[in-house]
Design an enzyme around this catalytic site. Structure first.
Site, PDB file in Angstrom:
ATOM      1  N   HIS A  40       0.794  -1.226   0.000  1.00 20.26           N
ATOM      2  CA  HIS A  40       0.000   0.000   0.000  1.00 20.26           C
ATOM      3  C   HIS A  40       0.825   1.274   0.000  1.00 20.26           C
ATOM      4  CE1 HIS A  40      -3.988  -1.281  -0.391  1.00 20.26           C
ATOM      5  NE2 HIS A  40      -4.139  -1.839   0.785  1.00 20.26           N
ATOM      6  N   ASP A 101      -5.196   4.620  10.702  1.00 21.67           N
ATOM      7  CA  ASP A 101      -6.621   4.828  10.418  1.00 21.67           C
ATOM      8  C   ASP A 101      -7.210   3.663   9.618  1.00 21.67           C
ATOM      9  OD1 ASP A 101      -6.353   7.210  11.655  1.00 21.67           O
ATOM     10  OD2 ASP A 101      -6.378   8.430   9.838  1.00 21.67           O
ATOM     11  N   GLU A 212      -8.374  13.367  16.472  1.00 22.95           N
ATOM     12  CA  GLU A 212      -7.896  13.731  15.134  1.00 22.95           C
ATOM     13  C   GLU A 212      -8.647  14.983  14.697  1.00 22.95           C
ATOM     14  OE1 GLU A 212      -7.541  10.906  11.988  1.00 22.95           O
ATOM     15  OE2 GLU A 212      -6.376   9.476  13.176  1.00 22.95           O
TER      16      GLU A 212
HETATM   17  C1  LIG Z   1      -5.927   3.712   2.988  1.00 17.35           C
HETATM   18  C2  LIG Z   1      -4.634   3.913   3.723  1.00 17.35           C
HETATM   19  C3  LIG Z   1      -4.666   4.540   4.958  1.00 17.35           C
HETATM   20  C4  LIG Z   1      -3.468   4.740   5.665  1.00 17.35           C
HETATM   21  N1  LIG Z   1      -3.536   5.324   6.890  1.00 17.35           N
HETATM   22  C5  LIG Z   1      -2.411   5.483   7.614  1.00 17.35           C
HETATM   23  C6  LIG Z   1      -2.468   6.029   8.919  1.00 17.35           C
HETATM   24  O1  LIG Z   1      -3.528   6.376   9.424  1.00 17.35           O
HETATM   25  N2  LIG Z   1      -1.303   6.157   9.606  1.00 17.35           N
HETATM   26  C7  LIG Z   1      -0.106   5.751   9.094  1.00 17.35           C
HETATM   27  O2  LIG Z   1       0.899   5.855   9.794  1.00 17.35           O
HETATM   28  N3  LIG Z   1      -0.026   5.254   7.846  1.00 17.35           N
HETATM   29  C8  LIG Z   1      -1.139   5.112   7.104  1.00 17.35           C
HETATM   30  N4  LIG Z   1      -1.062   4.590   5.838  1.00 17.35           N
HETATM   31  C9  LIG Z   1       0.259   4.371   5.247  1.00 17.35           C
HETATM   32  C10 LIG Z   1       0.814   2.991   5.575  1.00 17.35           C
HETATM   33  O3  LIG Z   1       1.131   2.896   6.944  1.00 17.35           O
HETATM   34  C11 LIG Z   1       2.114   2.719   4.789  1.00 17.35           C
HETATM   35  O4  LIG Z   1       1.941   2.944   3.427  1.00 17.35           O
HETATM   36  C12 LIG Z   1       2.582   1.276   5.027  1.00 17.35           C
HETATM   37  O5  LIG Z   1       3.898   1.133   4.561  1.00 17.35           O
HETATM   38  C13 LIG Z   1       1.699   0.321   4.265  1.00 17.35           C
HETATM   39  O6  LIG Z   1       1.856  -0.972   4.781  1.00 17.35           O
HETATM   40  P1  LIG Z   1       2.009  -2.186   3.770  1.00 17.35           P
HETATM   41  O7  LIG Z   1       1.863  -3.408   4.591  1.00 17.35           O
HETATM   42  O8  LIG Z   1       1.121  -2.027   2.604  1.00 17.35           O
HETATM   43  O9  LIG Z   1       3.546  -1.973   3.374  1.00 17.35           O
HETATM   44  P2  LIG Z   1       4.237  -2.003   1.923  1.00 17.35           P
HETATM   45  O10 LIG Z   1       3.725  -0.884   1.109  1.00 17.35           O
HETATM   46  O11 LIG Z   1       4.122  -3.352   1.342  1.00 17.35           O
HETATM   47  O12 LIG Z   1       5.758  -1.716   2.336  1.00 17.35           O
HETATM   48  C14 LIG Z   1       6.184  -0.436   2.767  1.00 17.35           C
HETATM   49  C15 LIG Z   1       7.700  -0.455   2.998  1.00 17.35           C
HETATM   50  O13 LIG Z   1       7.989  -1.283   4.110  1.00 17.35           O
HETATM   51  C16 LIG Z   1       8.837  -2.358   3.706  1.00 17.35           C
HETATM   52  N5  LIG Z   1       8.355  -3.555   4.393  1.00 17.35           N
HETATM   53  C17 LIG Z   1       7.149  -4.158   4.249  1.00 17.35           C
HETATM   54  N6  LIG Z   1       7.072  -5.222   5.072  1.00 17.35           N
HETATM   55  C18 LIG Z   1       8.255  -5.288   5.720  1.00 17.35           C
HETATM   56  C19 LIG Z   1       8.804  -6.160   6.700  1.00 17.35           C
HETATM   57  N7  LIG Z   1       8.119  -7.193   7.176  1.00 17.35           N
HETATM   58  N8  LIG Z   1      10.061  -5.924   7.151  1.00 17.35           N
HETATM   59  C20 LIG Z   1      10.766  -4.877   6.704  1.00 17.35           C
HETATM   60  N9  LIG Z   1      10.310  -4.026   5.776  1.00 17.35           N
HETATM   61  C21 LIG Z   1       9.067  -4.220   5.297  1.00 17.35           C
HETATM   62  C22 LIG Z   1       8.693  -2.466   2.203  1.00 17.35           C
HETATM   63  O14 LIG Z   1       9.831  -3.033   1.592  1.00 17.35           O
HETATM   64  C23 LIG Z   1       8.486  -1.017   1.806  1.00 17.35           C
HETATM   65  O15 LIG Z   1       9.732  -0.374   1.726  1.00 17.35           O
HETATM   66  C24 LIG Z   1      -2.221   4.351   5.106  1.00 17.35           C
HETATM   67  C25 LIG Z   1      -2.198   3.733   3.848  1.00 17.35           C
HETATM   68  C26 LIG Z   1      -3.391   3.499   3.178  1.00 17.35           C
HETATM   69  C27 LIG Z   1      -3.337   2.836   1.836  1.00 17.35           C
END
Ligand SMILES: Cc1cc2nc3c(=O)[nH]c(=O)nc-3n(C[C@H](O)[C@H](O)[C@H](O)COP(=O)(O)OP(=O)(O)OC[C@H]3O[C@@H](n4cnc5c(N)ncnc54)[C@H](O)[C@@H]3O)c2cc1C
Length: 462
Positions: A40, A101, A212
């Protein structure tokens, strides 16, 4: 290469074997590895061009282990979704303290950033609520780390943008889960009054468990109602208020409670609200189960998906703005650069630095209180075929340029840069520690190349 079909235990060993193998190939190989959580992040951060992408959700099946006692916690896989931890935790009457969130994100993905939501003023971000991690470093070693054990790696990985290791397991702090939530919104027309109330509510002992807020400028369209699961109990009051095109600031609060405490909680809320300076006719109150409150964005996701409005470009911009500069920021950005919020919500709320650990890798402004300001835009195709993406990107650029020129000391959250010079500026005095940690734990720059901080085989510059 997608290795997601392997069984869970094998997956953990495979992650280790893959990284170890690439490490042993030495600097001659240009192979890199990205852990992909839920994918994401918005700028390809979980991708590895020409390299290996590990689907961390394949680790999800690893059993969560709940430890119940005075200081409860749960051991989960790095690929676990927060929503699953919530669902399982509720069976034990427990839940994590700090959230994002949106809960359909992985533990490893949010811990690599910070994990910020309306509970952060009290508990700190998610990275302040982790006791222990199991990590596969860029040298192909499995290391257990915590405050006391391998603490440099522990702090480095938290907010470390995936640069120092792949999180395969995490121990997350828990608290008793409430049954219900009073979900409250009130409106302001004056920004200074709005932020004064927010700061009052987030300093010291607060009645509320979540604080918030968001900005509403010439509001129209479904995207602004992405939290439309909010269902005020008092529609008569809601109808009475007319915004007349003014910019409005909405304070959003939540109070957790169990059903047998309703009367006491109502009195406490009434007393706290009476000390606020919102527009009196704009008190909207809703009462929902705890899980429904926490999973609110997913409810909106389902609605947006059904209208084809979810799978669109999201040129989001997230900033951390020092408290002393928030009025200047608002005056220019909400009063001048942005003329409406119809592309999506703008969240704004303060957090306290005392709840953040400055040994972690995450970079925050140099003040005790700073604001998260999140411009959560969606570029939606219109009837003319134009999705407005360029327009949003230009607006983002103008906001960043203003912050730079006015020297507001703003830091990007979920940062995205193209050059190492920009990363160096982002980290400021913390760059040296970041580089030192990289050379200790991933000296060949094998991990998380999609963040574009280090390039394999290119020496780091101090
Ligand atoms: C609808 C929506 C709402 C959101 N709301 C919030 C919010 O309220 N607060 C907030 O803080 N963020 C929020 N986010 C952002 C979110 O926290 C980050 O984009 C987060 O990285 C997404 O998690 P993911 O599992 O999809 O990670 P990915 O996008 O898959 O990875 C993100 C990064 O982390 C690395 N990574 C992933 N897994 C691991 C692991 N196990 N070990 C080491 N590195 C790893 C990846 O290589 C990449 O560099 C939101 C995102 C979305 C889409």
């Amino acid at each position: 290469m997608d290795i997601s079909t392997l069984s869970n235990f094998t997956m953990q060993l495979k992650i280790l074997a893959i990284v170890k193998h690439i490490w042993q190939m030495g600097p001659g190989s240009d192979l890199t590895v990205a852990a992909r959580g839920h994918g994401h992040s918005l700028q390809g951060q979980s991708q590895a061009h020409g390299g290996i992408v590990i689907n961390m959700k394949s680790l999800q099946g690893l059993k969560m282990q709940f430890h119940i006692g005075n200081l409860p916690y749960v051991d989960v896989s790095g690929g676990e979704l927060w929503i699953n931890i919530l669902r399982e935790g509720l069976k034990h009457g427990l839940a994590p303290k700090s959230w994002t969130d949106y809960l359909h994100l992985t533990v490893g993905g949010t811990l690599s950033n910070a994990g910020i939501s309306g509970q952060a003023f009290r508990h700190g971000p998610q990275i302040s609520n982790v006791h222990q991690l199991e990590v596969v470093t860029g040298k192909g070693e499995v290391v257990t780390c915590s405050e006391k054990q391998n603490s440099d790696l522990f702090h480095g990985v938290l907010g470390g943008l995936g640069q120092f290791g792949i999180i395969t397991r995490a121990r997350i702090s828990l608290e008793p889960a409430p049954e219900m939530v009073k979900w409250i919104r009130v409106l302001y027309t004056d920004f200074a009054t709005f932020t004064r109330d927010q700061e009052e509510l987030t300093s010291g002992e607060s009645t509320f468990d979540y604080v918030e807020g968001f900005v509403i400028i010439n509001r129209t369209g479904l995207l602004n109602n992405w939290r439309s699961s909010f269902n005020p109990q008092d529609p008569v009051q809601a109808r009475k208020f007319k915004s007349d095109g003014r910019t409005l600031f909405c304070l959003e609060l939540a109070k957790y409670f169990n059903r047998d405490e309703t009367a006491v909680v109502n009195r406490e809320i009434h007393s706290s609200l009476s000390q606020l300076n919102h527009i009196p006719s704009t008190l909207f109150v809703s009462e929902v189960p705890y899980i429904e409150f926490l999973d609110r964005v997913h409810i909106s996701e389902i609605k947006l998906r059904s209208k084809g409005l979810w799978e669109v470009p999201h040129p989001w911009l997230n900033l951390l703005v020092p408290r002393s500069k928030i009025q200047t920021f608002a005056q220019q950005v909400f009063g001048n650069i942005l003329t409406d919020t119809s592309n999506g919500p703008i969240l704004i709320y303060p957090v306290n630095k005392s709840k953040w650990d400055n040994r972690t890798s995450v970079v925050t402004p140099d003040e005790d209180v700073f604001y998260l300001v999140a411009f959560l835009s969606s570029a939606v195709p219109s009837s003319t075929g134009n999705d407005g993406l360029d327009h949003i990107l230009i607006q983002n650029k103008r906001i960043l340029e203003f912050c730079e020129i006015a020297r507001l000391g703003v830091k990007q959250y979920l940062p995205h840069y193209s050059t190492q010079g920009e990363w160096k500026a982002h980290f400021g005095s913390r760059w040296e520690v970041f580089v030192r940690r990289k050379s200790s734990y991933d000296p060949l720059a094998i991990l998380a190349p999609g963040q574009r901080i280090f390039q394999k085989a290119v020496p780091y510059s101090q």
